[in-house]
Design a protein around this motif. Structure first.
Motif, PDB file in Angstrom:
ATOM      1  N   GLY A   1      18.339   8.105   7.585  1.00  0.00           N
ATOM      2  CA  GLY A   1      17.881   7.883   6.219  1.00  0.00           C
ATOM      3  C   GLY A   1      17.418   9.160   5.562  1.00  0.00           C
ATOM      4  N   LEU A   2      16.762  10.033   6.332  1.00  0.00           N
ATOM      5  CA  LEU A   2      16.352  11.334   5.802  1.00  0.00           C
ATOM      6  C   LEU A   2      17.580  12.134   5.386  1.00  0.00           C
ATOM      7  N   PHE A   3      18.591  12.128   6.222  1.00  0.00           N
ATOM      8  CA  PHE A   3      19.840  12.824   5.930  1.00  0.00           C
ATOM      9  C   PHE A   3      20.478  12.282   4.653  1.00  0.00           C
ATOM     10  N   LEU A   4      20.540  10.967   4.521  1.00  0.00           N
ATOM     11  CA  LEU A   4      21.146  10.360   3.335  1.00  0.00           C
ATOM     12  C   LEU A   4      20.296  10.589   2.082  1.00  0.00           C
ATOM     13  N   SER A   5      18.981  10.673   2.246  1.00  0.00           N
ATOM     14  CA  SER A   5      18.117  10.903   1.080  1.00  0.00           C
ATOM     15  C   SER A   5      18.368  12.286   0.488  1.00  0.00           C
ATOM     16  N   LEU A   6      18.645  13.257   1.334  1.00  0.00           N
ATOM     17  CA  LEU A   6      18.949  14.606   0.848  1.00  0.00           C
ATOM     18  C   LEU A   6      20.276  14.615   0.091  1.00  0.00           C
ATOM     19  N   LEU A   7      21.238  13.851   0.569  1.00  0.00           N
ATOM     20  CA  LEU A   7      22.526  13.756  -0.126  1.00  0.00           C
ATOM     21  C   LEU A   7      22.373  13.020  -1.460  1.00  0.00           C
ATOM     22  N   ALA A   8      21.503  12.009  -1.473  1.00  0.00           N
ATOM     23  CA  ALA A   8      21.332  11.188  -2.677  1.00  0.00           C
ATOM     24  C   ALA A   8      20.739  11.961  -3.847  1.00  0.00           C
ATOM     25  N   ILE A   9      20.061  13.070  -3.552  1.00  0.00           N
ATOM     26  CA  ILE A   9      19.486  13.876  -4.632  1.00  0.00           C
ATOM     27  C   ILE A   9      20.570  14.314  -5.605  1.00  0.00           C
ATOM     28  N   LYS A  10      21.745  14.629  -5.068  1.00  0.00           N
ATOM     29  CA  LYS A  10      22.859  15.099  -5.888  1.00  0.00           C
ATOM     30  C   LYS A  10      23.912  14.023  -6.128  1.00  0.00           C
ATOM     31  N   SER A  11      23.598  12.782  -5.827  1.00  0.00           N
ATOM     32  CA  SER A  11      24.593  11.724  -5.995  1.00  0.00           C
ATOM     33  C   SER A  11      25.009  11.601  -7.457  1.00  0.00           C
ATOM     34  N   ARG A  12      26.266  11.315  -7.664  1.00  0.00           N
ATOM     35  CA  ARG A  12      26.806  11.241  -9.019  1.00  0.00           C
ATOM     36  C   ARG A  12      26.306   9.998  -9.748  1.00  0.00           C
ATOM     37  N   TYR A  13      26.284   8.883  -9.045  1.00  0.00           N
ATOM     38  CA  TYR A  13      25.861   7.627  -9.662  1.00  0.00           C
ATOM     39  C   TYR A  13      24.409   7.334  -9.298  1.00  0.00           C
ATOM     40  N   LYS A  14      23.611   7.047 -10.317  1.00  0.00           N
ATOM     41  CA  LYS A  14      22.211   6.693 -10.133  1.00  0.00           C
ATOM     42  C   LYS A  14      21.808   5.719 -11.234  1.00  0.00           C
ATOM     43  N   PHE A  15      20.620   5.144 -11.093  1.00  0.00           N
ATOM     44  CA  PHE A  15      20.046   4.395 -12.212  1.00  0.00           C
ATOM     45  C   PHE A  15      19.545   5.415 -13.228  1.00  0.00           C
ATOM     46  N   ARG A  16      20.032   5.305 -14.463  1.00  0.00           N
ATOM     47  CA  ARG A  16      19.689   6.289 -15.491  1.00  0.00           C
ATOM     48  C   ARG A  16      19.241   5.578 -16.773  1.00  0.00           C
ATOM     49  N   ARG A  17      18.327   6.204 -17.462  1.00  0.00           N
ATOM     50  CA  ARG A  17      17.895   5.702 -18.758  1.00  0.00           C
ATOM     51  C   ARG A  17      18.894   6.147 -19.828  1.00  0.00           C
TER      52      ARG A  17
ATOM     53  N   ARG B   1       0.826  -1.201   0.000  1.00  0.00           N
ATOM     54  CA  ARG B   1       0.000   0.000   0.000  1.00  0.00           C
ATOM     55  C   ARG B   1       0.865   1.258   0.000  1.00  0.00           C
ATOM     56  N   GLY B   2       0.294   2.350  -0.480  1.00  0.00           N
ATOM     57  CA  GLY B   2       0.929   3.652  -0.334  1.00  0.00           C
ATOM     58  C   GLY B   2       2.105   3.945  -1.232  1.00  0.00           C
ATOM     59  N   LYS B   3       2.201   3.275  -2.354  1.00  0.00           N
ATOM     60  CA  LYS B   3       3.346   3.487  -3.237  1.00  0.00           C
ATOM     61  C   LYS B   3       3.453   4.936  -3.707  1.00  0.00           C
ATOM     62  N   TYR B   4       2.349   5.565  -4.019  1.00  0.00           N
ATOM     63  CA  TYR B   4       2.366   6.891  -4.634  1.00  0.00           C
ATOM     64  C   TYR B   4       2.198   8.036  -3.625  1.00  0.00           C
ATOM     65  N   LEU B   5       2.563   7.788  -2.396  1.00  0.00           N
ATOM     66  CA  LEU B   5       2.416   8.801  -1.350  1.00  0.00           C
ATOM     67  C   LEU B   5       3.766   9.274  -0.831  1.00  0.00           C
ATOM     68  N   LYS B   6       4.792   9.262  -1.674  1.00  0.00           N
ATOM     69  CA  LYS B   6       6.139   9.548  -1.187  1.00  0.00           C
ATOM     70  C   LYS B   6       6.276  10.957  -0.620  1.00  0.00           C
ATOM     71  N   LYS B   7       5.518  11.920  -1.139  1.00  0.00           N
ATOM     72  CA  LYS B   7       5.595  13.277  -0.596  1.00  0.00           C
ATOM     73  C   LYS B   7       5.110  13.319   0.850  1.00  0.00           C
ATOM     74  N   TYR B   8       4.095  12.518   1.138  1.00  0.00           N
ATOM     75  CA  TYR B   8       3.583  12.466   2.503  1.00  0.00           C
ATOM     76  C   TYR B   8       4.572  11.752   3.415  1.00  0.00           C
ATOM     77  N   TYR B   9       5.226  10.712   2.882  1.00  0.00           N
ATOM     78  CA  TYR B   9       6.230  10.014   3.670  1.00  0.00           C
ATOM     79  C   TYR B   9       7.355  10.962   4.072  1.00  0.00           C
ATOM     80  N   VAL B  10       7.807  11.764   3.129  1.00  0.00           N
ATOM     81  CA  VAL B  10       8.887  12.714   3.409  1.00  0.00           C
ATOM     82  C   VAL B  10       8.458  13.722   4.461  1.00  0.00           C
ATOM     83  N   PHE B  11       7.237  14.213   4.345  1.00  0.00           N
ATOM     84  CA  PHE B  11       6.718  15.178   5.317  1.00  0.00           C
ATOM     85  C   PHE B  11       6.686  14.559   6.713  1.00  0.00           C
ATOM     86  N   ILE B  12       6.183  13.337   6.813  1.00  0.00           N
ATOM     87  CA  ILE B  12       6.105  12.654   8.107  1.00  0.00           C
ATOM     88  C   ILE B  12       7.502  12.449   8.681  1.00  0.00           C
ATOM     89  N   ARG B  13       8.441  12.087   7.821  1.00  0.00           N
ATOM     90  CA  ARG B  13       9.801  11.831   8.306  1.00  0.00           C
ATOM     91  C   ARG B  13      10.484  13.116   8.768  1.00  0.00           C
TER      92      ARG B  13
END
Length: 260
Positions: free
Chosen positions: A191-207, A117-129
């Protein structure tokens, strides 16, 4: 004390080696579901045997100013947390996804074929965290109260079944059958701290230019982070997107942005 220190050190050494191996496997395109499973089970075992590298708990001790509470020198704890943060800034959330015992346990349970459940509620998850993070800081800094301790991570991994907190974390474990990584996505302050760092991470899954826009990766992603333009801050490197991609080389773990 010597045994305790040795245990913590062993867990951290495992963390470093696992990070290095996983990075190489993803970059070389050699990572598979079976290999990921090996790392997940090894990480959970590390948590139960050594209570390491359980970064959320160690992160809590920094704000409680009680860095030696788990038997490791303060400099060792701080260095470990900074190392993981720097690595996450470069390579993404491989630690959260595959190495942290708390995350690995939830990842294993998430594989049970029960509708999530709740796959598409990531904005709410971030707010709660964010709200939980503020509570975490206030309780730790002003009142010296360990929120992570109350939620039972240590009691669970040390099998302290006489503690009520053991059963508090057990609730999160049970919820993992129905919600993808509830502790990671609702609670974990580190995890919240690392998620903010991951936004600018150099390596990611990319198309790449080979992408045919079939959107199978978007359908299977448990955190709704596979769409074009997603910043991948909540990507736990589970690899489901790569597993279902029908075109080899269309979705890669890379430092070069080719197509969105």
């Amino acid at each position: 004390m010597v045994i305790k220190f040795f245990s913590q050190t062993t867990g951290f050494i495992y963390c470093i080696l696992a990070l290095f191996v996983i990075i190489v496997l993803w970059k070389k395109g050699l990572m598979s579901r079976k290999i990921r499973s090996v790392f997940l089970f090894a990480s959970v075992l590390s948590g139960f045997l050594f209570f390491s590298p359980v970064a959320p708990y160690q992160f809590q001790t920094v704000f409680l100013r009680n860095l030696s509470s788990h038997g490791s020198p303060a400099v060792f704890v701080v260095f470990g947390l900074l190392f993981i943060a720097i690595v996450s800034f470069v390579i993404g959330r491989i630690f959260c996804g595959n190495i942290c015992p708390v995350g690995a346990l939830q990842e294993i349970i998430s594989a049970v074929p029960v509708k999530k459940r709740g796959k598409y509620l990531k904005k709410y998850y971030v707010f709660i965290r964010f709200f939980v993070f503020i509570a975490f800081l206030v309780l730790a800094v002003l009142f010296s109260i360990s929120l992570i301790g109350i939620l039972g991570i240590k009691d669970f991994f040390t099998l302290n079944m006489l503690s009520i907190s053991f059963y508090v974390f057990l609730i999160f474990v049970i919820l993992s059958f129905f919600i993808y990584r509830p502790f990671c996505r609702f609670i974990c302050p580190y995890g919240l701290f690392l998620s903010l760092l991951a936004i600018k991470s150099r390596y990611k899954f990319r198309r790449t230019d080979l992408c045919i826009d079939c959107r199978k990766c978007e359908t299977v992603c448990p955190v709704d982070e596979a769409k074009a333009g997603d910043n991948k801050s909540e990507c736990y490197m589970c690899g489901r997107c790569v597993d279902v991609c029908p075109v080899k080389g269309a979705l890669v773990y890379s430092s070069e942005f080719k197509k969105e």
